[in-house]
Design a protein around this motif. Structure first.
Motif, short mmCIF file in Angstrom:
data_model
loop_
_atom_site.label_atom_id
_atom_site.label_comp_id
_atom_site.label_asym_id
_atom_site.label_seq_id
_atom_site.Cartn_x
_atom_site.Cartn_y
_atom_site.Cartn_z
N UNK A 242 17.23 125.37 7.28
CA UNK A 242 16.86 126.09 6.15
C UNK A 242 16.91 125.02 5.03
N UNK A 243 15.92 125.03 3.94
CA UNK A 243 16.03 124.12 2.90
C UNK A 243 15.76 124.52 1.55
N UNK A 244 16.39 123.99 0.55
CA UNK A 244 16.13 124.41 -0.89
C UNK A 244 15.07 123.39 -1.17
N UNK A 245 13.95 123.79 -1.71
CA UNK A 245 12.46 122.68 -1.80
C UNK A 245 12.23 122.89 -3.36
N UNK A 252 5.63 120.67 1.53
CA UNK A 252 6.38 120.64 2.76
C UNK A 252 5.96 122.07 3.38
N UNK A 253 5.85 123.18 2.64
CA UNK A 253 5.64 124.56 3.15
C UNK A 253 4.25 124.43 4.13
N UNK A 254 3.09 124.05 3.51
CA UNK A 254 2.05 124.00 4.14
C UNK A 254 1.92 122.77 5.13
N UNK A 280 15.51 115.67 10.01
CA UNK A 280 15.90 116.35 8.82
C UNK A 280 16.46 115.49 7.72
N UNK A 281 17.59 114.73 8.22
CA UNK A 281 18.11 113.60 7.36
C UNK A 281 17.10 112.70 6.46
N UNK A 282 16.04 112.16 7.42
CA UNK A 282 15.08 111.32 6.68
C UNK A 282 14.24 112.33 5.60
N UNK A 286 14.60 110.92 1.53
CA UNK A 286 13.42 110.34 1.02
C UNK A 286 12.89 111.19 -0.13
N UNK A 287 13.39 112.49 -0.25
CA UNK A 287 12.71 113.33 -1.31
C UNK A 287 13.36 113.06 -2.55
N UNK A 288 14.29 112.19 -2.70
CA UNK A 288 15.05 111.81 -3.81
C UNK A 288 15.68 113.11 -4.47
#
Length: 324
Positions: A242-245, A252-254, A280-282, A286-288
């Motif tokens: 689960x991620x907070x985006x 990412x969703x699509x 997941x870590x990468x 990389x999303x800053x």
């Protein structure tokens, strides 16, 4: 195993044939249709579950005593197969929508068949069928689509170059194609993957190249699957996270077929299946800061640890210098 188009055609032709040859032997039917007797027995068992409804008197009736004891087939209550089909405007609309989706995923000689069916449906219901529904499928390279369909028709192995987004990698695989289908706007290939050693789904728009090999597909017993089987399930070797985006990373969703759990705020909570915690870590690093890992705890801790290590290295400090 999903029935092939050839199986369906044979079963449809079987009904009028059996009606005209009451008491014919299973062996004679098998010779007529060019298959083994066990295939005909299976077809007859399927026909006994076929009908205009599910109640008594609505299903095709087979004389079980003659079938099981003497290997002879007597069929009745199958007249509905020869009656013209009657549908209302709502049913016609549903069929038209389905055929439009099929048309977008079809090429070659099959297009004429789909177009003919669409024309007949439109003519039958006039202007009653709705045109408000538009079916949009992800664009698929027509050359790749034609190659996949050729492999399916010739029952030959395919070599594909595939972008596996959940693993952030491109791989070359040899696969034995089984069928294609459409799910949620994407067309998929169901195939036995020799690299993975199992049955897998491949999105056609993620196949970068495809080549039909001069190798026949291997005969193997594969489990029955439907369009919801095998899609990104943890039991298939993946990791559910689960991620907070944040808004800047909603692609990412699509891009990764993520499920949106909560979109009531600017920061969405989404769920997807990844290959492992390293991926997941990468993605998070990389999303800053636009992607935060919420679960599982082990993946969240790994991201935190690597981020802390990176900051330490950036500051020019190490654990050893801090202790001195």
């Amino acid at each position: 195993m999903r029935p092939s188009a050839r199986d369906v055609q044979r079963r449809l032709a079987l009904v009028p044939y059996l009606q005209s040859k009451q008491g014919v032997s299973v062996d004679e039917v098998a010779r007529e249709f060019g298959v083994k007797p066990r295939v005909i027995r299976k077809d007859v068992e399927q026909l006994m579950m076929t009908g205009a409804g599910s109640l008594g008197g609505e299903l095709i009736d087979i004389d079980l005593f003659a079938f099981e004891d003497d290997d002879r087939i007597y069929i009745s209550n199958a007249d509905f197969m020869t009656r013209p089909m009657r549908i209302n405007a709502g049913e016609a609309s549903a069929l038209i929508v389905a055929l439009r989706a099929l048309r977008d995923a079809t090429s070659g000689e099959h297009l004429a068949v789909v177009d003919s069916a669409l024309t007949k449906l439109h003519d039958a219901v006039g202007g009653q069928a709705t045109d408000a529904v538009e079916v949009v499928l992800e664009s698929v390279d027509q050359g790749i689509l034609a190659t996949v369909r050729q492999a399916l028709g010739d029952r030959r192995r395919l070599e594909i170059v595939y972008a596996t987004l959940s693993r952030d990698a491109i791989t070359t695989r040899q696969v034995d194609p089984i069928a294609t289908f459409v799910r949620e706007g994407h067309e998929y290939l169901d195939a036995w993957c020799h690299l993975a050693g199992g049955q897998r789904y491949f999105r056609l728009d993620r196949i970068e190249s495809a080549e039909v090999l001069d190798v026949p597909v291997e005969k193997r017993a594969v489990p029955a699957r439907n369009a919801d089987d095998g899609f990104f399930s943890p039991g298939d070797g993946g990791l559910r996270v689960e991620l907070a985006v944040a808004p800047s990373s909603r692609w990412i969703v699509e891009h990764y077929d993520a499920d949106v759990l909560d979109d009531s705020d600017d920061v969405w909570t989404v769920s997807l299946v990844a290959s492992d915690e390293a991926w997941v870590r990468r993605l998070a690093l990389r999303s800053a800061g636009a992607v935060r890992v919420l679960a599982p705890d082990s993946a969240r801790a790994q991201v935190t640890e690597h981020a802390r290590s990176a900051l330490t290295a950036y500051d020019g400090t190490t654990s050893a210098t801090k202790e001195t």
